[in-house]
Motif scaffolding. Structure first.
Motif, mmCIF file in Angstrom:
data_model
loop_
_atom_site.group_PDB
_atom_site.id
_atom_site.type_symbol
_atom_site.label_atom_id
_atom_site.label_comp_id
_atom_site.label_asym_id
_atom_site.label_seq_id
_atom_site.Cartn_x
_atom_site.Cartn_y
_atom_site.Cartn_z
ATOM 1 N N ALA A 33 6.167 7.740 6.663
ATOM 2 C CA ALA A 33 5.062 8.165 5.808
ATOM 3 C C ALA A 33 4.241 6.989 5.302
ATOM 4 O O ALA A 33 3.047 7.137 4.996
ATOM 5 C CB ALA A 33 5.596 8.978 4.620
ATOM 6 N N LEU A 34 4.858 5.806 5.196
ATOM 7 C CA LEU A 34 4.150 4.620 4.716
ATOM 8 C C LEU A 34 3.378 3.893 5.800
ATOM 9 O O LEU A 34 2.647 2.949 5.497
ATOM 10 C CB LEU A 34 5.148 3.644 4.073
ATOM 11 N N ARG A 35 3.550 4.295 7.041
ATOM 12 C CA ARG A 35 2.908 3.577 8.137
ATOM 13 C C ARG A 35 1.382 3.717 8.036
ATOM 14 O O ARG A 35 0.829 4.803 8.001
ATOM 15 C CB ARG A 35 3.391 4.117 9.480
ATOM 16 N N GLY A 36 0.724 2.572 8.002
ATOM 17 C CA GLY A 36 -0.738 2.542 7.951
ATOM 18 C C GLY A 36 -1.334 2.572 6.563
ATOM 19 O O GLY A 36 -2.554 2.472 6.424
ATOM 20 N N LEU A 37 -0.532 2.692 5.492
ATOM 21 C CA LEU A 37 -1.068 2.727 4.127
ATOM 22 C C LEU A 37 -1.224 1.313 3.595
ATOM 23 O O LEU A 37 -0.276 0.526 3.619
ATOM 24 C CB LEU A 37 -0.145 3.526 3.212
ATOM 25 N N PRO A 38 -2.407 0.933 3.089
ATOM 26 C CA PRO A 38 -2.596 -0.411 2.544
ATOM 27 C C PRO A 38 -2.257 -0.459 1.058
ATOM 28 O O PRO A 38 -1.968 0.559 0.421
ATOM 29 C CB PRO A 38 -4.089 -0.663 2.775
ATOM 30 N N GLY A 39 -2.298 -1.679 0.504
ATOM 31 C CA GLY A 39 -2.140 -1.847 -0.925
ATOM 32 C C GLY A 39 -0.760 -2.318 -1.334
ATOM 33 O O GLY A 39 0.218 -2.247 -0.575
ATOM 34 N N ALA A 40 -0.713 -2.822 -2.594
ATOM 35 C CA ALA A 40 0.544 -3.346 -3.117
ATOM 36 C C ALA A 40 1.574 -2.248 -3.346
ATOM 37 O O ALA A 40 2.771 -2.470 -3.157
ATOM 38 C CB ALA A 40 0.288 -4.096 -4.424
ATOM 39 N N ALA A 41 1.133 -1.051 -3.744
ATOM 40 C CA ALA A 41 2.087 0.040 -3.980
ATOM 41 C C ALA A 41 2.794 0.439 -2.685
ATOM 42 O O ALA A 41 4.019 0.655 -2.669
ATOM 43 C CB ALA A 41 1.368 1.241 -4.584
ATOM 44 N N ALA A 42 2.041 0.520 -1.589
ATOM 45 C CA ALA A 42 2.659 0.851 -0.308
ATOM 46 C C ALA A 42 3.592 -0.263 0.150
ATOM 47 O O ALA A 42 4.672 0.002 0.704
ATOM 48 C CB ALA A 42 1.574 1.108 0.742
ATOM 49 N N ALA A 43 3.218 -1.524 -0.083
ATOM 50 C CA ALA A 43 4.090 -2.641 0.304
ATOM 51 C C ALA A 43 5.388 -2.623 -0.490
ATOM 52 O O ALA A 43 6.472 -2.900 0.049
ATOM 53 C CB ALA A 43 3.353 -3.963 0.100
ATOM 54 N N ARG A 44 5.306 -2.264 -1.773
ATOM 55 C CA ARG A 44 6.526 -2.211 -2.588
ATOM 56 C C ARG A 44 7.446 -1.086 -2.110
ATOM 57 O O ARG A 44 8.674 -1.266 -2.030
ATOM 58 C CB ARG A 44 6.143 -2.010 -4.050
ATOM 59 N N LEU A 45 6.870 0.080 -1.808
ATOM 60 C CA LEU A 45 7.697 1.170 -1.303
ATOM 61 C C LEU A 45 8.284 0.826 0.067
ATOM 62 O O LEU A 45 9.426 1.190 0.380
ATOM 63 C CB LEU A 45 6.861 2.448 -1.203
ATOM 64 N N ARG A 46 7.531 0.110 0.892
ATOM 65 C CA ARG A 46 8.042 -0.288 2.206
ATOM 66 C C ARG A 46 9.220 -1.257 2.054
ATOM 67 O O ARG A 46 10.232 -1.164 2.781
ATOM 68 C CB ARG A 46 6.915 -0.907 3.017
#
Length: 826
Positions: free
Chosen positions: A706-719
């Protein structure tokens, strides 16, 4: 032996005979449901019939009749309450067996039975909406062509019966394009001339002479048709041809091009409600109040049918002109119970919308003054502005100049009410220029009629908007000097607030004066304003209990009265600073929970259309740890909304559920509130919440997908969290390094998970360096001391034994479990 009578048998036989004696008409009637709607080319009536009941739809001259074999309960009230351009005046006849309705004379009617539904379509008239103009080429002249006289009663005549000339007939145009060509003067001038040799009819058949000839009246000689009769006959001929072409289009020979084959066919425009005409408000009010009302009441005595409804309409107009809302609404209800005609229902609807505008109780979207575009009638602009003013001032001020000019001719009572509505809306906007125009009209025409302090109050508000507080205080003192009237007391409240703002009155003094004003005028219209101002003062002083008590008092005392709307507005103005004070307080208090428990229903009633108060209250409850109450509020708001608003509330609800540890419910909410037409920002927030819920639910792989392709710091933290949960320690170390190293003040959780990932990946140097750089960042948090524990001791000369390795692995596993519990909040 005497035989005894069986009482039970006698009673049963009697009841059976009574039942069999009841006629069929007295049996229970069947129920018919109906729907009515307008389309571009037809109006459709759909009647849902009971099982096994046959219906017959017959179109009479100017009426539609639907007949059933038995009595029925027809939805007459529902059908008469729906506006239709082709169907009106529904009535029940033949002892409940038939339903009749008025249609246009000659309209086409089509009936279709689909299972249990009878569908009746009423088409438009085959006659065009307007008569075509008379072409210049067909105007009467000295040499009238024979084809122009084709359809006249006497196409040709002669002085004697034996010398009758032979009639010459030209072929009639067979298509709409040919008729348009014939009717267009330009096309007629450019058309080819008619060949001189025209086919003639055979000579008339000569009859044998009668044995006894009867003298006949002389046949008039047609020398020259007069212009009016010829014009009428030409129009009749053209209309008849158009009618034939619309019902039975003539076929053209194969290969003949149609002159308008490539032109688009104009679709008929659906007819809407008729425009709102001018109002003779001064005549409605009358010169003398008592005499006019008595005359209108006497007109009701003995009136029946349509005349009685007209008498009720006249009485309602009188009540509107005199600004009598209660009497006007009662009159409208009495008129609606008399089965008014469609045009009368339209007049009653307009009057009802006007009374709702006076009472500020209706929504602009339901008012005819808003849905119908304003025409040249200035009264339409007056009531449109009054309807839109409380909620949509920008749209209301467009017709303000026309409305103010028309209000000069209105009766004093109605003009005063409408000017007050417009002035209060201009103050709330705030709109200095519009308020200035309204106050000038108050001074011009209503200075004597506004002796209750209303004029001075609005002049003070105008001075406040112009940033002249001293002049505003002078106007408020003049208004407060009046001993009666709500505006005098409202001016006193505004004066107290203004003096407190200017610093000439402290909080304790303002509270004391407001308390005195509240108890001195208890029960008056000003009490809601005084209570709201007093509650704001308590909220500013931090006395939240007293502010909440006043909020509940406003709702209990005034929420169910005629002034309930103003009371709820005052309560909304009080609750906003109370919530501001709670948001600035430390988390963990009890005031948010007390507000929800004691006044939760009142908060919902006082809230605006965007649910601002309830959303703020839910955020406070979630912050203070009352997740059940917060999610209950958000659940109710989400279920009552739709579209993008529903998706946005679903995001708030899913966040509250995730923070309370209910990830599975959060996923269900996100799936239920999704929409394909969301903007990019809201769709990204929903994707992040979905990934967060999947991580909390233990589905790491789906979360990473679900996180694939999402930008931003929030997506990086969840990844990074997902990689950590999956046991990919080197990848998690790299991901957390990107979140910690470039940031001057990283989050404590990111630092702790970075160090733990490096430790589990077997990178003691990274742990040691991180403890030196960011060790102080974890002080005072739940991660305090973690990096010091993970930092390996200095390298000794001898290698580590097996017991030391086992001890360190056990410590790492214990720290991992501890970190999971801290992160999930359990």
């Amino acid at each position: 032996m005497k035989r005894r009578t069986d009482t039970g048998t006698t009673v049963a036989s009697t009841l059976l005979l009574v039942i069999l004696a009841v006629p069929a008409a007295a049996q229970a009637a069947v129920t018919v449901k109906g729907q009515l709607g307008d389309h571009a080319e037809f109006s459709r009536l759909a009647l849902s019939l009971p099982e096994g009941v046959e219906a017959e739809a017959v179109a009479e001259a100017c009426a539609l009749r639907v007949t059933l074999p038995k009595r029925a309960n027809w939805p007459v009230a529902t059908l008469n309450g729906i506006w239709s351009t082709r169907l009106s005046g529904f009535q029940v006849t033949e002892d409940g067996r038939s339903l009749t309705a008025d249609i246009a004379c000659g309209a086409r009617v089509t009936a279709l039975r689909e299972r249990r539904v009878l569908i009746v379509d009423i088409g438009a008239l085959p006659v065009p909406a307007r008569k075509p103009p008379v072409p210049a080429g067909l105007l009467p002249s000295d040499e009238t062509p024979a084809e122009a006289l084709e359809d006249t009663p006497v196409s040709a005549a002669a002085p004697t019966a034996g010398d009758a000339p032979q009639a010459v007939t030209a072929p009639a145009p067979s298509t709409f394009g040919e008729i348009a060509d014939a009717l267009n003067p330009v096309r007629t001038a450019q058309a080819q001339p008619i060949p001189p040799a025209l086919p003639t009819l055979p000579p008339p058949i000569k009859l044998a002479p009668l044995p006894a000839p009867v003298p006949l009246p002389p046949v008039p000689v047609l020398v020259k048709a007069t212009p009016p009769s010829l014009d009428t006959e030409i129009r009749s001929s053209v209309e008849q041809t158009l009618r034939q072409l619309e019902t039975m289009p003539a076929a053209k020979p194969a290969g003949t091009p149609h002159p308008q084959a490539n032109q688009p066919v104009a679709q008929p425009v659906p007819q809407g409600p008729p425009p709102i005409g001018p109002m003779d408000v001064a005549a409605w009010a009358g010169e003398d109040f008592v005499q006019t009302r008595d005359r209108l009441q006497q007109a009701l005595n003995g009136a029946q049918g349509r005349a009685r409804v007209d008498a009720f309409i006249a009485l309602a107009r009188f009540a509107l002109a005199r600004a009598l809302e209660e009497e006007g609404r009662a009159t409208l209800e009495a008129a609606a119970s008399q089965s008014p005609a469609p045009d009368q229902r339209y007049s009653l609807r307009i009057l009802g919308d006007a009374f709702r505008a006076l009472d500020r109780a209706g929504t602009p979207e339901d008012s005819l003054f808003v849905t119908i575009p304003p025409a040249a009638s200035p009264d339409h602009h007056v009531w449109r502005s009054a309807t839109l003013a409380p909620t949509r001032w920008e749209a209301a001020r467009e017709g303000l100049p026309i409305a103010l000019k028309r209000l000069l001719d209105y009766p004093a009572e109605l003009r005063s009410r409408l000017l007050t509505i417009l002035a209060e809306a201009a103050v709330a906007a705030p709109d200095v220029n519009a308020l200035n125009l309204i106050v000038l009209e108050m001074i011009t025409v209503d200075a004597k009629g506004m002796a209750d302090g209303r004029l001075d109050y609005f002049r003070g508000r105008l001075a406040e908007l112009r940033n002249t507080p001293d002049a505003a205080l002078d106007q408020y003192r003049k208004a407060a000097a009046i001993t009666h009237g709500p505006f005098a007391r409202r001016a006193e409240v505004r004066g107290i607030e203004l003096r407190r703002t200017l610093g000439s009155l402290d909080e304790d003094g303002a509270i004391a004066e407001l308390e005195a004003l509240r108890f001195a005028w208890r029960g008056d219209d000003v009490e809601t304003d005084a209570l709201a101002a007093l509650g704001n003062a308590y909220a500013r002083q931090g006395r939240t209990d007293a502010a909440l008590d006043l909020f509940g008092l406003i709702g209990r005392r005034f929420g169910a009265t005629a002034r309930g709307r103003d009371a709820l507005v005052a309560g909304r103005g009080l609750l906003a600073p109370v919530l501001d004070q709670l948001e600035r307080a430390k988390p963990g208090g009890l005031y948010a929970l007390a507000l929800q428990a004691r006044h939760g229903r009142l908060v919902g009633r006082a809230d605006d259309g965007d649910a601002t108060l309830r959303r703020r209250l839910a955020a406070l409850l979630a912050r203070d740890g009352y997740s059940v109450e917060a999610t209950r509020i958000l659940h109710a708001l989400t279920e009552d909304s739709s579209g993008a608003r529903r998706a946005e509330l679903g995001v708030l609800l899913a966040r509250a559920l995730i923070e309370s540890g209910h990830e599975t419910e959060a996923l269900e909410v996100l799936n239920r509130t999704g929409d394909s037409g969301l903007d990019a920002g809201l769709a990204e927030r929903r994707a992040l919440l979905r990934a967060d819920a999947l991580l909390g639910d233990g589905d790491t792989m789906r979360a990473l997908d679900a996180l694939r392709g999402l930008p931003g710091a929030a997506a990086a933290r969840l990844r990074a969290r997902g990689l950590f949960e999956a046991g990919e320690w080197p990848a998690a170390r790299t991901a957390f390094a990107e979140l910690v190293d470039p940031v001057p003040d990283p989050a404590a959780e990111d630092v702790a998970l970075y160090g733990l990932s490096a430790y589990l990946a077997g990178d003691p140097d990274t742990v040691r360096g991180l403890a030196g750089r960011q060790g102080a960042r974890l002080a005072g948090t739940r991660w305090a001391g973690l990096l010091d524990t993970l930092t390996p001791p200095p390298t000794a000369d001898r290698p580590l034994d097996g017991d030391e390795v086992t001890r360190q692995l056990a410590a790492a596993d214990a720290l991992d479990r501890l970190a999971r519990g801290w992160r999930s909040g359990r």
